[in-house]
Structures are given as C-alpha cells and as structure tokens.
Write an enzyme that holds these catalytic residues in place. Structure first.
Site, PDB file in Angstrom:
ATOM      1  CB  CYS A  98      -1.026   0.016   1.126  1.00 26.09           C
ATOM      2  SG  CYS A  98      -0.857  -1.260   2.359  1.00 26.09           S
ATOM      3  NE  ARG A 105       2.644  -9.285   4.974  1.00 24.71           N
ATOM      4  CZ  ARG A 105       1.325  -9.281   4.786  1.00 24.71           C
ATOM      5  NH1 ARG A 105       0.568 -10.117   5.472  1.00 24.71           N
ATOM      6  NH2 ARG A 105       0.779  -8.452   3.919  1.00 24.71           N
ATOM      7  CD  GLN A 137      -0.205  -8.927   0.024  1.00 27.21           C
ATOM      8  OE1 GLN A 137       0.302  -7.824  -0.116  1.00 27.21           O
ATOM      9  NE2 GLN A 137      -1.033  -9.215   1.002  1.00 27.21           N
ATOM     10  CG  ASP A 160      -1.896  -5.443  -2.347  1.00 28.53           C
ATOM     11  OD1 ASP A 160      -3.115  -5.360  -2.092  1.00 28.53           O
ATOM     12  OD2 ASP A 160      -0.999  -5.096  -1.563  1.00 28.53           O
ATOM     13  CG  HIS A 195      -3.781  -0.352  -2.425  1.00 30.61           C
ATOM     14  ND1 HIS A 195      -2.668  -1.037  -2.825  1.00 30.61           N
ATOM     15  CD2 HIS A 195      -4.024  -0.732  -1.145  1.00 30.61           C
ATOM     16  CE1 HIS A 195      -2.232  -1.784  -1.825  1.00 30.61           C
ATOM     17  NE2 HIS A 195      -3.038  -1.632  -0.797  1.00 30.61           N
ATOM     18  CE  LYS A 212     -11.161  -8.809   8.216  1.00 30.08           C
ATOM     19  NZ  LYS A 212     -10.013  -9.671   8.311  1.00 30.08           N
ATOM     20  CG  HIS A 253      -6.019  -1.825   1.768  1.00 30.20           C
ATOM     21  ND1 HIS A 253      -4.673  -1.654   1.889  1.00 30.20           N
ATOM     22  CD2 HIS A 253      -6.592  -0.828   2.481  1.00 30.20           C
ATOM     23  CE1 HIS A 253      -4.435  -0.592   2.654  1.00 30.20           C
ATOM     24  NE2 HIS A 253      -5.582  -0.077   3.026  1.00 30.20           N
TER      25      HIS A 253
END
Length: 638
Positions: free
Chosen positions: A333, A362, A380, A382, A384, A463, A509
């Site tokens: 992000c 991570r 990911q 991912d 946004h 979420k 997200h």
RNA sequence: GCUGACGUAGCUCAAUUGGCGGAGCAGCUGAUUUGUAAUCAGCAGGUUGCGAGUUCGAUUCUCGCCGUCAGCUCCA
C-alpha cells in the site's frame, strides 16, 4: 410452574427444578433409553440438570447433531478418567468438544508418548464398558476448592466464579471435573471414537503461560461416520500440496535459501504464470492499472504508514544503506500511495485503481511455516482503489462482479463475511456505521448472502472476506476487501473537488487470490494435483506406440506446440504401458497415442486423464481444435 | 517462538543389544518396438542434516545448532 411445548404442540406443566429425565420418562420409557440430552427453548442441557425455564422442549437422541456435541464433551471426560487412572500425576485443564471431536489438556511432568495414547484408548474402552453414570452436583465455592485441592488449574478457574454463579461438578465413576455440562447419561454412550494425536497447548491459549499436553480425539455416533471421517483425513493427506508439489515437481524449498521461501520449479511457475496472465487480463478489463513498486524501501515510508509501529514484529530487520535504514516491504500500500501522490489529483481522476503482483516479505515465526500456505516471502495480487465515499458502493459492486467471475473460473463456491468495527478502532463510530451499512446495502441490493463477523474488522476499517470452499468441503481464505480510513489520513491524501477545495479520498485494499503461493498450494489440494487443462503444466503428451509412429508423433507434437499447447513427445524406449502410467502419474490431461493406424490416417487415439481405457480416435486437426477450444474456455474438466 | 516427534541415495523406506550402511522407484548404458497404469539386464549413486562429545569403534548413546512434521500462539 414452567410450560414445556413438545414438538407435536402438546404442552406440559412442570415444577421449576424438575429433571428433564422425569419429563422424558413420562413421555415414554423407550424415548428415555435413547435420550442423550434435551433442548429447552433453544438451549441444550442434559437430563439431570434441573429445568430453570420453559419453552420449546425437544428430546435429543443420537440422530440429532447437537447431541453429538454433548457426546463429544462426555468423551473428553472419559478420556480424562482414563488418563487419571494411568497417570495419577496428571493435572486436569479443560476438555471441550470441538469440530469433529474433542480434546483434553493435562499438565504433566513427563509428556505423553504415542504408546501412552494407545494405552489411554484401551483404558477408555474399560471406562465405557463400566458404564458409569454422569452425576451432576451443584456445590459452593468452599466445597469445590476442597474437591479440586490437587488440581491447580481448576482452582484458578474456580477463583473466577462470581458469587452467585452456580458451580457444578460432574462425576463419572472415579473421576470428577469442574464442568458446566451438559453430558450424556452414562459413559457407555461413547462407542465410535479414536485418539488422534498429542500436542502442546498453552494454558488458556496464552503463550506466556505454561504449556500443557493436549490429546486430540474424534468421536461419532456410528462406525460409518467415524470411518468416513478417518477417510476424509486420508483424502486430505492424499491431496497435501507438499507431497503433490514434490511428486509433480512444482516447487521446493532449500535449507540454503532459508525456511519459508519458495523455489518455483518450471511446472509450478507455469501454473502461476497462467494465473497471473489470466488475472492481469481480467483486472485490466475491470478498470485497473498495473504498477510496480520497489521491494526494498526506506524505513521512513513505514514510519508514515504506521507499519513500523503496528507491524514491526512481522517486518524483516533494517538494511543500512549509506546511513539510512531500509526495509523489505511487508505490504504494497505505501508504494501505491506514493504513486497517487506523485502529482495532484482531481475528482475527475477518481476512482483510481492501482494493481500490482507485489512480492512482500514478512517475518513469520518458525513454527507456523507450512509448505506454500504459510511462508515468509510471497506475492500478493494486490490493488488499491482511491475513491470518494460516494463511489464506494459502485466500487464494491464492481468488485463483487470481479470476484464472482474469478472464483467461478477456478471452480470455487464461496461465502462472504462482513467484518465490523473492532473494540480498538480508528475513526468516528458514525463513519464506521455508515461504511458497514454501505457494504451491507450493496450486497443486499444484489441479493448476495453474507454473514456478519461482529468486531472482526481491521482497526482501520471494515472488510469483506470471501471464504472459498474446496473440493472436499474445507474453507480457505479467499479474496478480501478492506475499507481504509487510516492511511489516507496518515499520508494526508488529497484530491481537488468540483468545488476547487481539497478533499480526502478513501482507500480500498483488495486482493483476489491473496498470496500466489498460498493460492497455488490451495489449488493443488482443490484439484488433487489434476489441474484443469488451461493450468496444467503439461497439457498433452504424445505417445508413439512403436518406432514406426515416431515421425508422425513428432509432427503432431509440433502442430500442438505451434497452436500454443504445452505438449511433449514421449518416444522413450519404454513399453506403452509404462509411458501411459508415467503420464497418468503426472496427471497430464490428454494423452495422444499414435500407432501405425493413426499415423497412416493423420489421427490420434485420445486418452483422457483418469478416464482409463475409454478412448476415442480423432483426426489431429479435430484434436488440436478441441484442445485449443478448451484452453481458451478455461474449462474445469478435464 | 513454545511442546513433542522426526531427519539414512533425487523419492519412499530398511539396517539385531553400538561392530564393514541396504532395497524398490527415479537416473545412466545396453537389449527390447510395445495398442492404453510399471519389459529385462548391467552400472552408478552416501563424510547417515551440520558441529562437538562418550567409546577400541557411533546411522545407533549425549549435548548444541539447522531443517521438517503435528499442534499451541499468530496469520495472506
């Protein structure tokens, strides 16, 4: 007086404090023999707990799923009874029923061994044969302390009881436990069970407390159900992506590389690449723009984003670069936000949707790593979305469409959970309520069913979680969408509105597959390694029967390859049976067998994975057209 | 990270009480030319996860480390 309403509508008046056993007995002696528990006004209780309220009254026999919980809970007591006989030193913790079975936690000086487990099981069968009734007693605090004087864990629990709370104990033969119940009438009801394994478990789930020894077991009403469950475990084992991943040569890890870091082999990489290609086309069609952001990022960025504050223990340590500290990114992000802020934005630009296959790292504690499903480096899918609050409903709608299209392609049914404001949350409660309402309204409007996970949201926004259901009924974490009120604040995101004034956008997200590693691992188990044609690392194998057919086979392979099919020729000097078996073992969807007859007529004998001898002779042209058509359609079968 | 178990050839597994590490599959070489799930023969393959210690001698016993597995805690 309490009024009980029986399932047939008949009503009974009984005194408060009457035992359900007596009510059931008055309905029928036969029923009393079969009764394991009762349900009063929706709550399950056993036959020996005095009735405190009236309402709908139902007798639970072995046919009723809620009675199974009761049986399993009693199973836990029977286990503890057996353990205490053989290991009097064991201090008892808790022993609840769980999905598919039960467990019991013990504090012991010497941990249990697998041999112990077998002995406990034998001893349990004795306890069952002795058919001890479960006897309930209500006691006061002082008496309870006396009864459990040698069980420190029980004493700790006792200390937590309120003054006027009822303390109850259950006794079966030699064993007494501090327990709320309910229980089945006696130990003989447990018939079909199996002790599965032992494991350490923190007392009260707190990693700062001592570790107890937990024994897991499964229990069922019938032998068939027990066997079906054990079979299900076998089936899950057969599908294990770690075993199949090795057999099918999809991926590996290497001590020299480090734990939790995946090496994608060509066959695994092919699957991943197909998924990425598919998804890239899909999201571009759904209005996303692709971006790339760096893997290693100045720590300052994570100070602004708050990751260093809230996520530090999951981040890899800093790398010193010319006196400044850099970090491997744990999330994408902040990078996407920087792109948003690279120039001034107008309301006309919104919504802006940035997507990236972003690899993040991570730090996960060593004990949690698991094949491809739980790793330290993963990619990911991912994205946004930067938008105005008014645009949220339409963005959510687009997303529901996108998710639906994608999950259908992979053959996953799914459910949706809406997670709402947790206790520790950022932003005004009204903002939360309206955001939650927005999400719920969109789904209701579409007739989309969902459940609510109260308080399950992230601290920065509510979420939606999509739960996938795989081929053997297990649930997997699927796509998630999170509303974020926090990062736009922290980064002071702005766009210029129609009023020529600055406004703060909202962020969404979202991930679809989540982690490529986890998703592919999950797909391996979902498909049991037999990937649908479009994903299969090798789509067709051409097998000449003898040398006479090799030339024709070569040209067939070439024609497949030039049509974009991942095809290979197997002209090894092995028997036909051997090569068929090899292709079946590798779960290759199509085998094109070419003998003298086929070579002469420009055709192949098609063998479909898993279909055995059943075969069809078709022209090479038809075969190529058929296979290309199925790839393009992303057909789930074969 | 914690508790317990495990780590032998590329894979799946053997190896009496501590006494020269084996097999099947895969691989290589050759023979075989096959009509729908394992053709035959030969060859090669190992500092027994790594490092210490005990012992005349360690795959085996002890300790430390690394990794894997079942859970706990945590999670995409």
């Amino acid at each position: 007086m309490l009024t009980l309403t029986l399932p047939d509508g008949a009503e009974r008046q009984v005194e408060e404090g009457t035992l359900p056993r007596d009510v059931v007995g008055s309905i029928g002696q036969r029923l009393l023999r079969d009764a394991l528990a009762v349900e009063v006004d929706g709550d399950v209780q056993d036959l020996i707990t005095p009735l405190r309220k009236g309402g709908d009254f139902k007798v639970l026999t072995a046919k009723h799923p809620r009675a199974l919980d009761v049986l399993r809970h009693s199973g836990a007591h029977i286990l503890a009874t057996a353990v205490r006989r053989l290991r009097p030193d064991a201090k008892i913790g808790f022993g609840p029923s769980i999905e598919d079975g039960f467990y019991y936690d013990f504090e012991v000086d010497e941990p249990f061994t697998p041999d112990d487990l077998a002995r406990f099981e034998t001893e349990m069968r004795k306890v069952i044969a002795e058919s001890y009734p479960f006897i309930r007693a209500e006691v006061n605090q002082a008496d309870a302390r006396k009864k459990f004087a040698d069980d420190p864990l029980k004493l700790e629990r006792l200390a937590e009881f309120d003054e006027n709370e009822i303390i109850s104990t259950y006794t079966d033969g030699p064993f007494i436990d501090l327990c709320r119940g309910p229980h089945v009438p006696d130990t003989s009801h447990l018939k079909h069970f199996k002790l599965l394994h032992t494991a350490g478990a923190y007392w009260r789930g707190d990693e700062k407390r001592q570790m107890l020894q937990r024994i897991y077991a499964t229990a069922w009403f019938s032998k068939e159900e027990l066997e079906a469950y054990l079979h299900r475990l076998e089936e899950a084992k057969r599908r294990d992506h770690r075993t199949l991943g090795q057999q099918l040569d999809l991926y590996s890890t290497d001590q020299r590389v480090g734990p939790g870091l995946i090496l994608w082999h060509p066959r695994g990489a092919t699957i991943r690449n197909e998924i990425e290609n598919y998804e890239r086309d899909l999201i571009i069609r759904h209005g996303y723009e692709l971006v790339y952001t760096p893997h290693i990022v100045s720590e300052k960025l994570f100070q602004i984003s708050g990751h260093l504050e809230n996520f530090k223990e999951s981040m890899f340590g800093g790398v010193d670069v010319e006196g400044a500290s850099y970090r491997l990114k744990p999330m994408n992000c902040p990078g996407h936000i920087c792109i948003f802020q690279s120039r001034s934005r107008s309301y006309r630009d919104l919504p802006i949707r940035y997507a990236e296959f972003g690899t993040v790292y991570r730090y996960e504690r060593s004990g949690v790593l698991h094949g491809m499903l739980r790793v330290r480096g993963f990619t990911q899918d991912d994205a946004h979305v930067f938008c105005t609050p008014e645009q949220v409903p339409s963005e959510i709608e687009r997303l529901l469409d996108l998710v639906h299209e994608m999950l259908e392609t992979f053959g996953y049914p799914y459910t949706i959970e809406l997670s709402t404001r947790p206790e520790k949350a950022l932003g005004a409660p009204e903002m939360w309520r309206s955001a939650e309402q927005t999400l719920a309204d969109v789904m209701k409007k579409r007739g989309q069913e969902f459940t609510i996970d109260e308080g399950g949201g992230a601290f920065y926004g509510p979420k939606l979680d999509f739960k996938l259901i795989d081929a053997i009924g297990r649930k997997w974490q699927g796509p998630t969408v999170q509303l974020d009120f926090n990062l736009p604040e922290r980064f002071e995101l702005e766009y210029t509105g129609a009023d020529n004034a600055p406004h703060r956008p909202l962020m969404l997200h979202r991930v679809l597959v989540g982690s490529m590693e986890r998703f592919v691992g999950g797909l391996v188990e979902h498909y049991a390694g037999a990937f649908p044609l479009w994903l299969a690392p090798e789509q067709a194998r051409v097998i000449p029967i003898s040398d006479e057919a090799v030339e024709a086979s070569k040209s067939i392979t070439l024609r497949l390859e030039s049509a974009g099919v991942r095809a290979h020729l197997d002209d090894r000097s092995e028997t036909l049976n051997y090569r068929i078996r090899d292709a079946e073992t590798l779960k290759i969807p199509f085998m094109a067998v070419v003998g003298k007859r086929e070579a002469a007529s420009d055709s192949i004998a098609l063998r479909v994975r898993g279909a055995g001898k059943k075969q069809e002779v078709m022209s090479v042209a038809n075969f190529v057209a058929m296979i290309v058509g199925q790839i393009e359609a992303r057909a789930l079968k074969p």
